[in-house]
Scaffold this active site. Structure first.
Site, PDB file in Angstrom:
ATOM      1  N   GLN A 263       0.830  -1.200   0.000  1.00 64.10           N
ATOM      2  CA  GLN A 263       0.000   0.000   0.000  1.00 64.10           C
ATOM      3  C   GLN A 263       0.863   1.248   0.000  1.00 64.10           C
ATOM      4  O   GLN A 263       1.906   1.316   0.651  1.00 64.10           O
ATOM      5  CB  GLN A 263      -0.903  -0.007   1.239  1.00 64.10           C
ATOM      6  CG  GLN A 263      -1.854   1.182   1.328  1.00 64.10           C
ATOM      7  CD  GLN A 263      -2.721   1.114   2.575  1.00 64.10           C
ATOM      8  OE1 GLN A 263      -2.808   0.075   3.219  1.00 64.10           O
ATOM      9  NE2 GLN A 263      -3.353   2.222   2.928  1.00 64.10           N
TER      10      GLN A 263
ATOM     11  N   TRP B 183      -0.409  -3.640   3.830  1.00 60.91           N
ATOM     12  CA  TRP B 183       0.827  -2.859   3.755  1.00 60.91           C
ATOM     13  C   TRP B 183       1.962  -3.684   3.155  1.00 60.91           C
ATOM     14  O   TRP B 183       2.978  -3.140   2.730  1.00 60.91           O
ATOM     15  CB  TRP B 183       1.245  -2.383   5.145  1.00 60.91           C
ATOM     16  CG  TRP B 183       0.417  -1.260   5.676  1.00 60.91           C
ATOM     17  CD1 TRP B 183      -0.583  -0.582   5.032  1.00 60.91           C
ATOM     18  CD2 TRP B 183       0.525  -0.651   6.972  1.00 60.91           C
ATOM     19  NE1 TRP B 183      -1.109   0.402   5.844  1.00 60.91           N
ATOM     20  CE2 TRP B 183      -0.455   0.382   7.037  1.00 60.91           C
ATOM     21  CE3 TRP B 183       1.329  -0.866   8.072  1.00 60.91           C
ATOM     22  CZ2 TRP B 183      -0.630   1.184   8.168  1.00 60.91           C
ATOM     23  CZ3 TRP B 183       1.158  -0.073   9.205  1.00 60.91           C
ATOM     24  CH2 TRP B 183       0.193   0.946   9.257  1.00 60.91           C
TER      25      TRP B 183
ATOM     26  N   ASN C 163      -1.831  -8.361   6.024  1.00 60.51           N
ATOM     27  CA  ASN C 163      -1.811  -6.906   6.127  1.00 60.51           C
ATOM     28  C   ASN C 163      -1.494  -6.326   4.747  1.00 60.51           C
ATOM     29  O   ASN C 163      -0.414  -6.583   4.202  1.00 60.51           O
ATOM     30  CB  ASN C 163      -0.735  -6.484   7.138  1.00 60.51           C
ATOM     31  CG  ASN C 163      -0.656  -4.988   7.331  1.00 60.51           C
ATOM     32  OD1 ASN C 163      -1.241  -4.202   6.588  1.00 60.51           O
ATOM     33  ND2 ASN C 163       0.091  -4.568   8.341  1.00 60.51           N
TER      34      ASN C 163
ATOM     35  N   HIS D 152      -7.660  -0.444  10.692  1.00 62.23           N
ATOM     36  CA  HIS D 152      -7.015  -0.976   9.492  1.00 62.23           C
ATOM     37  C   HIS D 152      -7.771  -2.208   8.997  1.00 62.23           C
ATOM     38  O   HIS D 152      -8.367  -2.952   9.783  1.00 62.23           O
ATOM     39  CB  HIS D 152      -5.566  -1.343   9.841  1.00 62.23           C
ATOM     40  CG  HIS D 152      -4.689  -1.628   8.664  1.00 62.23           C
ATOM     41  ND1 HIS D 152      -4.650  -0.837   7.539  1.00 62.23           N
ATOM     42  CD2 HIS D 152      -3.797  -2.637   8.441  1.00 62.23           C
ATOM     43  CE1 HIS D 152      -3.757  -1.329   6.685  1.00 62.23           C
ATOM     44  NE2 HIS D 152      -3.247  -2.425   7.205  1.00 62.23           N
TER      45      HIS D 152
ATOM     46  N   CYS E 267      -6.680   0.809   2.346  1.00 59.49           N
ATOM     47  CA  CYS E 267      -6.395  -0.554   2.796  1.00 59.49           C
ATOM     48  C   CYS E 267      -7.601  -1.465   2.597  1.00 59.49           C
ATOM     49  O   CYS E 267      -7.456  -2.668   2.356  1.00 59.49           O
ATOM     50  CB  CYS E 267      -5.964  -0.560   4.257  1.00 59.49           C
ATOM     51  SG  CYS E 267      -7.172   0.161   5.405  1.00 59.49           S
TER      52      CYS E 267
END
Length: 431
Positions: A94, A282, A280, A257, A101
């Site tokens: 991300q 990210w 995740n 998140h 997200c």
């Protein structure tokens, strides 16, 4: 009132996968052939490479002044690729400038289902054969599939993508897919903040189930296990912190998140332990508690469980116990093409239908005058013996969505909507 007409999309009907609607009346094939014949590269006037497509409130004027739109061939030294060695949730990370997200977590779920990804990213697109700076992607929006055309100009600062990027420098499917979805929603800024369920539905056209984890049914883990085995898509979100920032807690979980549920399994130590695997978006940052990558608890399971489950890598994916999962996460979304998994039997299959209605000044009666609202009559058949005793013995799942006329996602009003289900007594069912 009489039962309404049931809306079913035939394979070749307008809005089907084989015959999608052309978003903003842009025909990819026509544009592509015209560009090739003229030896030109596409510049999309409906989503131009300027400030309007990034949107307002996302970047400061100082940062915006540094943005330069570049095509992939201008960003990397070697020939860019749309996809390198297949599509995977581990491909991307991300961007720090955009809080989408929820969208990327849904990609994490969809990317493991190649039949769905092949629908979203149509074949025969590349930066080599037939390249003309134009790409297209498919999304499902409120009952219809749409084909979205974009050019490949991407916003950069110092020659680096400012939004999502692939961990492989020459791979660009994540950035182009994000741009196509931003175009549908109005701008990149319109992607800032959202719910996993939105994108899961837009990727699949599936039925959505939402759970407040603190109020979820006792058999939630069993439901998740059945969903995972049937390749059903799942995502979840953590509670917001006091500062409404994506604060990383000491245990590695990020507040406010979205995550993807990528696995469900049971391992045995002294007793069975139910585990959930999370991702995740990210692309890094993981849970550090029990059953994390380096937890000593993995030494207590069988070699087979260790081999099948554990993967030690800082790639954003990790395991945690069901107990820690329910403590750490607030909501969960399941999106399925068919809720067959709820029955726990391969012999069971659900049928689906959708109805379209609208609330107007005359029909929006609210609770006090609910009889004014749109009404739909559904006949529920009794489950057969093979389907009895599943996770959903009621035999009906209702999913409600609201379609707006305004394309700009952030400008849509957050209206509270709902529905009631009433049983029609036998003596009235013939009226």
């Amino acid at each position: 009132m009489p039962p309404p007409d049931v809306n079913k999309t035939h394979e070749d009907a307008v809005g089907s996968l084989k015959n999608p609607l052309k978003f903003l009346d842009q025909d990819y094939q026509t544009l592509h052939q015209s560009l090739l014949s003229k030896k030109m590269q596409f510049s999309d006037e409906s989503f131009p490479a300027n400030r309007s497509s990034i949107g307002t409130g996302l970047l400061s004027d100082k940062v915006m002044a540094q943005v330069k739109w570049k095509r992939p061939s201008e960003i990397v030294l070697y020939r860019p690729c749309l996809v390198v060695d297949g599509v995977s949730r581990f491909d991307y990370a991300q961007g720090s400038k955009l809080g989408d997200c929820w969208f990327l977590a849904s990609i994490g779920a969809v990317s493991s289902q190649m039949d769905i990804m092949d629908q979203v990213i149509p074949a025969e697109q590349s930066f080599s054969k037939g390249y003309a700076g134009i790409f297209h992607f498919m999304f499902w929006r409120f009952g219809k599939w749409i084909d979205v055309v974009i050019d490949d100009q991407l916003p950069t600062i110092n020659n680096r993508l400012i939004f999502v990027s692939s961990k492989i420098a020459t791979e660009f499917w994540p950035a182009l897919l994000e741009k196509a979805y931003a175009k549908v929603c109005g701008s990149f800024a319109d992607l800032h903040g959202g719910f996993v369920s939105e994108a899961l539905i837009d990727f699949t056209g599936g039925v959505h189930m939402h759970f407040d984890i603190k109020e979820a049914p006792a058999n939630l883990w069993n439901m998740m296990e059945s969903a995972f085995k049937s390749k059903t898509l799942m995502g979840c979100s953590t509670p917001r912190g006091a500062t409404f920032q994506n604060t990383v807690l000491p245990n590695g979980i990020v507040e406010g998140h979205a995550y993807t549920v990528t696995g469900v399994c049971q391992v045995t130590t002294k007793e069975p332990v139910r585990l959930v695997r999370m991702f995740n978006p990210w692309g890094k940052g993981e849970w550090t508690g029990d059953w994390s990558d380096r937890s000593p608890l993995w030494k207590t399971v069988s070699a087979n469980d260790n081999k099948n489950c554990l993967s030690v890598a800082d790639n954003g994916e990790f395991w945690m116990s069901m107990e820690d999962y329910t403590k750490s996460f607030k909501t969960m979304d399941i999106c399925c093409l068919s809720p067959d998994f709820l029955n726990g039997s391969s012999k069971c299959s659900w049928s689906s239908q959708y109805h379209i209605g609208q609330w107007t000044t005359e029909t929006a009666g609210g609770i006090r005058a609910i009889w004014k609202n749109p009404q739909f009559r559904v006949r529920i058949e009794k489950p057969g013996e093979d389907c009895a005793g599943g996770e959903c013995p009621e035999n009906i799942l209702v999913s409600l969505m609201q379609n707006h006329e305004n394309r700009r996602r952030k400008q849509l009003p957050h209206l509270f909507i709902g529905f009631f289900v009433y049983e029609i007594p036998p003596e009235a069912s013939k009226n």
